[in-house]
Each structure stands twice: as C-alpha cells, then as structure tokens.
Scaffold this active site. Structure first.
Site, PDB file in Angstrom:
ATOM      1  N   LYS A 194       0.827  -1.215   0.000  1.00 26.49           N
ATOM      2  CA  LYS A 194       0.000   0.000   0.000  1.00 26.49           C
ATOM      3  C   LYS A 194       0.855   1.256   0.000  1.00 26.49           C
ATOM      4  O   LYS A 194       0.426   2.310  -0.479  1.00 26.49           O
ATOM      5  CB  LYS A 194      -0.987  -0.006   1.175  1.00 26.49           C
ATOM      6  CG  LYS A 194      -0.365  -0.213   2.557  1.00 26.49           C
ATOM      7  CD  LYS A 194       0.061   1.041   3.258  1.00 26.49           C
ATOM      8  CE  LYS A 194       0.703   0.729   4.599  1.00 26.49           C
ATOM      9  NZ  LYS A 194       1.181   1.924   5.309  1.00 26.49           N
ATOM     10  N   THR A 251      -3.355   5.656   3.821  1.00 30.04           N
ATOM     11  CA  THR A 251      -2.057   6.145   3.353  1.00 30.04           C
ATOM     12  C   THR A 251      -2.145   6.934   2.059  1.00 30.04           C
ATOM     13  O   THR A 251      -1.266   7.743   1.761  1.00 30.04           O
ATOM     14  CB  THR A 251      -1.068   4.976   3.158  1.00 30.04           C
ATOM     15  OG1 THR A 251      -1.675   3.977   2.354  1.00 30.04           O
ATOM     16  CG2 THR A 251      -0.664   4.380   4.478  1.00 30.04           C
TER      17      THR A 251
END
Length: 334
Positions: A194, A251
């Site tokens: 990610k 994120t």
C-alpha cells in the site's frame, strides 16, 4: 497466555506509540532507542520530541540504549523498526532471544536484496518453529493518532490463532480495537504494498489530477496488491479488510502519510536525495517499490501502477509521462 515482561525495539514514532499504548495499561515497558538524544528526552522529560512530538509518555515507559537488555528474557517483544534495517537490528537479538518470547512485528516492508517479508527473515534465522510464536500488526494506524488515543482499529495476524487472540485482548482499550486472522502473508503484503500506491497518490495530487484520479488509483492499486497477494498464497478477503483496503485508503488520502507526502514531493520536482536529507522519517514505499516491482516480474504479475512508480523513482521517468502510459496502455492488458 500472559505478557508481563515487555520490550519494544524501535524508538521511532510507531515504536514509541505502541510502547506508550502498552505502558498506559499499567504495564512496565522497556523501549530500545538508537539515538542518545531520544533516550535522554524520554528519560528526563517523558517525551520523544524528534519522532513523536507533543505527546506526554507514560511513566511506565522506560527508554534504554542497550538492545540486548531490552530483548532478553521477555514474554513479549514488539518490533517497530524500518524494514531496510530489520535484518541488521534483529540479528543480534535472534542470538539472545528466549524460546518463550512471543514476537509482535509492526514493521511493514519487503527486503530489497532477498525479497523477503519480515516473517521470512525471522524464520531464516530461527527456523519455521518461530512462526508459532510470531504475529504481525497491520491496518490503518498512524502513530500520532494512536498516541493521541483516537479510535483506531487494526489487525493482528499469526499462524498461531491462540497467540493472536491473546494479543487482541492484551492490546484492547476503549479506543484501540484489534481483529485477528491467520493470513500472515496477506497482512504483511498489504502493509508493504500500500505504501507504493500511496506514493503514486501523492504524485497524482501534486500534479493536480483531482479526486477522480485518486479514487481510480486506490481502486486499481488494490487490484494490483490483491493480484500479487493471491499468487503468493494470501487470502483475497484480507485485501478487502483493514489490513488491505483500510490501510490503503489511509495512506493514500492523509497528509500524515509519509509515503503520500514523499510522492507529493517527487511529483513537485524534488529528488529522492533532497527529500531524504530533509527528514529523519523513512518513507517505506521508496524501497518497497523496488521489491514489489521485482516480485511482480518473478510471479508474472501485471502491476502497472507499481511498475511506473519504480521507473519514476529508480529510472528518472517523469511522473506525467508515467501517468499517461498507465492511462493509454492496451485495454486488453486488463
């Protein structure tokens, strides 16, 4: 399963936040820090002004510069160091680690040279047996918000479900909730990959591509992460949960994200060297993009966003050119 003697390895923002979380539950916690300045701040002022400023730390949190003392004879050892130094930091610990010590690893990344995850590095030193006392932590969780005791929900993965459930109870508070899974491969891969997509998100934001682009990037990024994860033996449902989609959204969208911020600066024209020299914080996605790109080639896995992030960071490809290539690639390739 009880955890009375607790050590935390890593005095960065995440290690400090996790140590403080445990200490706030009336447990004595020893925290190994590398920097003498951080050690003195925690000892004298109960603050880590370098990595976790404006947070008053528990009196139960004891800083130490002696890594062996922190690691030895513990019921639980929490590891929160950057992935690129995991092997270096852990090697002397593995030599003194008690067979009774349970490991909770909060490091997210894939080693560049070996392409190993943290569990694989650990088992390469201690054998497969160690995975019966090994767990990893994933999910959407910024250190600063955990330290501020804002509601946070995470995932702990372990092959030993009894250990995962014991840690679930041990870490639970009214503002910190833990779910458990046995899919250690999926949680580790999701946590590492990610960060690569978050770098891409930062680049897109700096180029002014808008909300449509970001939504598409997150969605297609999740497809890439899942695609590689399934080839490596992970479970699909993991990537739809907290460790996958949850952490990815966090994120890719928050200004607190080191990786999104790193990508934003790259998209704005800064070099990797300029960014690295200006901060002590590590953007894990920089190194992980190289590992992820190499894994995608090994497993024959189509990961166009990851490929372009790698080429931007390691081959100097202009971000706008990379974005155009992703958008104009053959429709048959999907």
């Amino acid at each position: 399963m009880e955890f009375k003697k607790i050590g935390v390895i890593g005095g960065g923002s995440w290690g400090t936040a996790l140590a403080n979380l445990i200490a706030s539950k009336s447990h004595r916690v020893e925290l190994w820090v590398r920097e003498k300045e951080v050690y003195e701040q925690i000892k004298e002022e109960k603050e880590n002004k370098i990595f976790l400023p404006d947070i008053k730390l528990s009196l139960n949190l004891i800083a130490s510069l002696n890594i062996a003392e922190v690691a030895q004879d513990k019921d639980l050892l929490v590891i929160a160091v950057p992935s690129h130094v995991f092997r270096e930091v852990m090697k002397p610990i593995f030599e003194v680690l008690s067979p009774k010590t349970k490991l909770l690893v909060a490091t997210k990344g894939i080693e560049n040279q070996s392409l190993m995850l943290m569990s694989q590095i650990t088992s390469s030193f201690l054998g497969e047996e160690v995975l019966s006392r090994y767990a990893c932590l994933g999910g959407p969780s910024f250190a600063k918000e955990v330290a501020k005791e804002l509601p946070t929900v995470v995932t702990i993965a372990s092959r030993n479900l009894e250990l995962a459930k014991a840690l679930q109870v041990f870490l639970h508070t009214e503002w910190f909730r833990v779910y458990v899974t046995e899919d250690i491969m999926g949680v580790q891969l999701a946590g590492a990959l990610k960060n690569v997509i978050a770098i891409a998100a930062g680049m897109c934001d700096s180029l002014g591509f808008g909300h449509n682009t970001r939504a598409a990037l997150i969605t297609r990024g999740l497809v890439e992460i899942t695609r590689l994860g399934l080839k490596m033996g992970a479970e699909a449902k993991t990537f739809a949960g907290l460790a996958g989609l949850g952490d990815l959204i966090l994120t890719c969208t928050s200004d607190l994200s080191r990786n999104r911020t790193f990508g934003y600066k790259i998209g704005s024209g800064m070099s990797v060297e300029e960014i690295s020299s200006a901060t002590k914080m590590v953007a894990e996605g920089f190194r992980t993009s190289k590992s992820a790109y190499n894994l995608s080639n090994i497993y024959g896995c189509d990961m166009p966003i990851t490929e372009q992030v790698y080429k931007i960071l390691y081959e100097g490809k202009p971000p706008k050119e990379a974005a155009k290539e992703v958008m104009t690639r053959s429709l048959k390739e999907e």
